[in-house]
Design a protein around this motif. Structure first.
Motif, short mmCIF file in Angstrom:
data_model
loop_
_atom_site.label_atom_id
_atom_site.label_comp_id
_atom_site.label_asym_id
_atom_site.label_seq_id
_atom_site.Cartn_x
_atom_site.Cartn_y
_atom_site.Cartn_z
N PRO A 1 0.82 -1.23 0.00
CA PRO A 1 0.00 0.00 0.00
C PRO A 1 0.84 1.27 0.00
CG PRO A 1 -0.02 -1.03 2.16
CD PRO A 1 0.66 -2.01 1.24
N TYR A 2 2.12 1.16 0.38
CA TYR A 2 3.01 2.33 0.40
C TYR A 2 4.34 1.96 -0.27
CZ TYR A 2 -0.23 3.64 4.11
OH TYR A 2 -1.37 3.92 4.83
N PRO A 3 4.98 2.94 -0.88
CA PRO A 3 6.31 2.67 -1.44
C PRO A 3 7.25 2.21 -0.33
CG PRO A 3 5.49 4.79 -2.21
CD PRO A 3 4.55 4.33 -1.13
N PRO A 4 8.05 1.18 -0.56
CA PRO A 4 8.92 0.67 0.51
C PRO A 4 10.05 1.62 0.84
CG PRO A 4 9.43 -0.42 -1.56
CD PRO A 4 8.20 0.42 -1.82
N VAL A 5 10.40 1.67 2.11
CA VAL A 5 11.59 2.37 2.59
C VAL A 5 12.45 1.32 3.29
CG1 VAL A 5 12.53 4.18 4.08
CG2 VAL A 5 10.36 4.56 2.88
N LEU A 6 13.60 1.02 2.73
CA LEU A 6 14.47 -0.03 3.23
C LEU A 6 15.55 0.57 4.13
CD1 LEU A 6 14.89 -1.97 -0.14
CD2 LEU A 6 13.13 -2.27 1.62
N VAL A 7 16.00 -0.22 5.11
CA VAL A 7 17.00 0.25 6.08
C VAL A 7 18.20 -0.68 6.04
CG1 VAL A 7 17.47 0.86 8.48
CG2 VAL A 7 15.17 1.18 7.54
N THR A 8 19.38 -0.10 5.89
CA THR A 8 20.62 -0.88 5.84
C THR A 8 21.64 -0.31 6.82
OG1 THR A 8 21.50 0.47 4.03
CG2 THR A 8 20.27 -1.51 3.43
N VAL A 9 22.76 -1.01 6.94
CA VAL A 9 23.88 -0.56 7.76
C VAL A 9 25.16 -0.71 6.94
CG1 VAL A 9 22.85 -1.07 10.00
CG2 VAL A 9 24.07 -2.87 8.77
N ASP A 10 26.16 0.10 7.27
CA ASP A 10 27.46 0.01 6.62
C ASP A 10 28.54 0.25 7.67
OD1 ASP A 10 27.05 -0.36 3.67
OD2 ASP A 10 25.80 1.40 3.97
N ALA A 11 29.73 -0.32 7.43
CA ALA A 11 30.84 -0.19 8.37
C ALA A 11 32.07 0.32 7.63
CB ALA A 11 31.14 -1.52 9.03
N VAL A 12 32.54 1.50 8.02
CA VAL A 12 33.80 2.05 7.51
C VAL A 12 34.86 1.76 8.56
CG1 VAL A 12 35.03 4.15 6.83
CG2 VAL A 12 32.61 3.85 6.22
N VAL A 13 35.79 0.88 8.22
CA VAL A 13 36.79 0.41 9.18
C VAL A 13 38.17 0.85 8.72
CG1 VAL A 13 37.75 -1.55 10.42
CG2 VAL A 13 35.35 -1.58 9.70
N ARG A 14 38.86 1.59 9.59
CA ARG A 14 40.19 2.12 9.25
C ARG A 14 41.23 1.53 10.20
NH1 ARG A 14 41.83 8.52 8.77
NH2 ARG A 14 44.07 8.22 8.46
N VAL A 15 42.38 1.14 9.63
CA VAL A 15 43.56 0.77 10.39
C VAL A 15 44.73 1.54 9.80
CG1 VAL A 15 45.15 -1.06 11.02
CG2 VAL A 15 42.71 -1.51 11.03
N ARG A 16 45.36 2.36 10.60
CA ARG A 16 46.44 3.23 10.12
C ARG A 16 45.92 4.06 8.95
NH1 ARG A 16 51.74 -0.82 10.42
NH2 ARG A 16 51.50 -1.37 12.63
N ASP A 17 46.56 3.94 7.79
CA ASP A 17 46.14 4.73 6.62
C ASP A 17 45.47 3.86 5.57
OD1 ASP A 17 47.09 7.17 7.62
OD2 ASP A 17 49.14 6.68 7.01
N GLU A 18 44.80 2.82 6.03
CA GLU A 18 44.09 1.93 5.12
C GLU A 18 42.65 1.76 5.58
OE1 GLU A 18 47.43 -0.97 3.24
OE2 GLU A 18 46.72 -1.51 5.24
N VAL A 19 41.79 1.40 4.63
CA VAL A 19 40.38 1.20 4.93
C VAL A 19 39.94 -0.13 4.34
CG1 VAL A 19 39.54 2.40 2.86
CG2 VAL A 19 38.12 2.33 4.92
N LEU A 20 38.97 -0.77 5.00
CA LEU A 20 38.52 -2.09 4.59
C LEU A 20 37.41 -1.96 3.55
CD1 LEU A 20 38.46 -5.15 4.90
CD2 LEU A 20 36.96 -4.86 6.90
N LEU A 21 37.61 -2.59 2.38
CA LEU A 21 36.63 -2.57 1.31
C LEU A 21 36.30 -4.00 0.88
CD1 LEU A 21 37.97 0.26 -1.05
CD2 LEU A 21 36.31 0.46 0.80
N ILE A 22 35.13 -4.14 0.29
CA ILE A 22 34.77 -5.41 -0.34
C ILE A 22 34.52 -5.16 -1.83
CG2 ILE A 22 33.71 -6.29 1.77
CD1 ILE A 22 30.95 -5.83 0.30
N ARG A 23 34.54 -6.23 -2.59
CA ARG A 23 34.06 -6.19 -3.97
C ARG A 23 32.79 -7.02 -4.01
NH1 ARG A 23 36.30 -4.14 -8.32
NH2 ARG A 23 38.38 -4.02 -7.37
N ARG A 24 31.70 -6.38 -4.44
CA ARG A 24 30.40 -7.01 -4.34
C ARG A 24 30.29 -8.24 -5.24
NH1 ARG A 24 26.25 -4.57 -1.97
NH2 ARG A 24 24.75 -5.44 -3.46
N GLY A 25 29.67 -9.28 -4.71
CA GLY A 25 29.53 -10.51 -5.47
C GLY A 25 28.16 -10.70 -6.08
#
Length: 347
Positions: free
Chosen positions: A202-226
């Protein structure tokens, strides 16, 4: 030609360039001696919403113009930042850089067709709006849908033939022979199937997600989507919130599932430096998706071992200094999420 304005400015994504946009551009050239075409989403990865690169869109526009018109048109790449005030400021700054003066006399040429045109108000006062009115019933979203839903490239081109300049059609005919179209068509069709699941809501959906930006020193953790959407593109780890979880719990779970990264709860609490909500209506190809992004800074410790799993084809640590060169490889607004926490691009 009026001498009232030094420049006319046209803002759009031009995905693809069509007859209504050509009419708008020619009206801009009537109003001022020079025209700036400000091309949005200029650094984005290819997707069903943004199938063409900045260079390809510039070429389609130039091909549709006469030689005299081309000499008066200048193109500017505009980054998506999903922050209206910052975006307007960046457009003004690019216009000032192009004009060679901080306050050029600019008329903004466009059409206020619906809520997606509210950005036009951000340039007032300063840039008066010349509203060209509706230029027919041509819409980029419908043109892309015709291209991606057709059984063959030829059928898709035939469906849009009366709505784009002949030069755009010729460009698309050649472009469709490149390897991009099959992948984009597959992704568009999978997104269409996903959206159809909500057709009875009856209503357009509104979806809720979470994300994590993780840093160690001068690097950040990334994924490549599958998986689609964004299969093969870079992203920060994340996913949908679960029914019986808080946003915090979902963020830690998704981080562990996609990368194998896991520390003691007290370590993660100490490392969490910020949380921001990213809720721009156009941030996701899935539709209206609001994400809660958590920023973890683990300082100078050793990098934890990571490996892609679940929805992630790959997980790896990437030097922050390399992120600007990877901007056109990111899914949705994930480069913007990183920029918000890590200040990758100039303010």
């Amino acid at each position: 030609m009026s001498a009232k304005y030094e420049w006319a400015a046209c803002i759009g994504r031009f995905q693809p360039f069509h007859d209504a946009q050509l009419a708008l551009l020619r009206e801009a050239l009537r109003l001022a001696p020079r025209c700036a075409v400000l091309v949005g989403s200029a650094h984005n990865a290819r997707s069903p919403r943004n199938p063409f690169t900045f260079a390809e869109r510039v070429e389609t526009i130039r091909l549709a113009l006469t030689e005299d018109e081309r000499a008066r048109v200048h193109f500017v790449a505009i980054r998506d930042v999903y922050d209206e005030k910052r975006w307007v400021a960046s457009v003004r700054a690019e216009m000032a850089r192009l004009a060679g003066t901080p306050h050029p006399r600019v008329v903004l040429v466009g059409h206020r067709k619906d809520a997606t045109s509210d950005y036009l108000d951000g340039f007032s006062p300063g840039w008066p709006l010349h509203d060209v009115g509706r230029q027919g019933e041509v819409h980029g979203k419908a043109l892309r849908a015709a291209l991606f839903s057709a059984d063959t490239a030829a059928a898709g081109l035939a469906a849009i033939a009366g709505q784009v300049p002949a030069s755009t059609l010729d460009f698309l005919r050649a472009w469709s022979q490149l390897p991009f179209l099959p992948r984009l068509r597959e992704e568009w069709q999978e997104l269409a199937v996903e959206n159809d699941k909500w057709a009875g809501s009856p209503y357009p959906p509104v979806l809720v997600t979470v994300d994590a930006v993780v840093r160690v020193r001068d690097e950040v953790l990334l994924i490549r989507r599958g998986r689609v959407p964004g299969k093969g593109l870079l992203a920060v780890p994340g996913g949908f919130i679960e029914q019986r979880e808080t946003a915090w719990q979902s963020a830690l779970r998704e981080l562990q599932e996609e990368t194998g990264f896991e520390l003691l709860p007290q370590e993660m609490e100490h490392a969490c430096k910020a949380m921001r909500i990213f809720d721009h209506p156009d941030r996701s190809q899935r539709g209206r998706v609001i994400t809660h992004a958590f920023y973890f800074d683990l300082g100078d410790r050793m990098r934890p071992e990571v490996a892609g799993s679940d929805d992630a084809e790959e997980a790896r640590w990437v030097p922050i200094a390399e992120l600007p060169s990877l901007e056109d490889q990111f899914h949705d607004d994930h480069f913007h999420i990183l920029d918000a926490f890590l200040a990758i691009t100039p303010p």
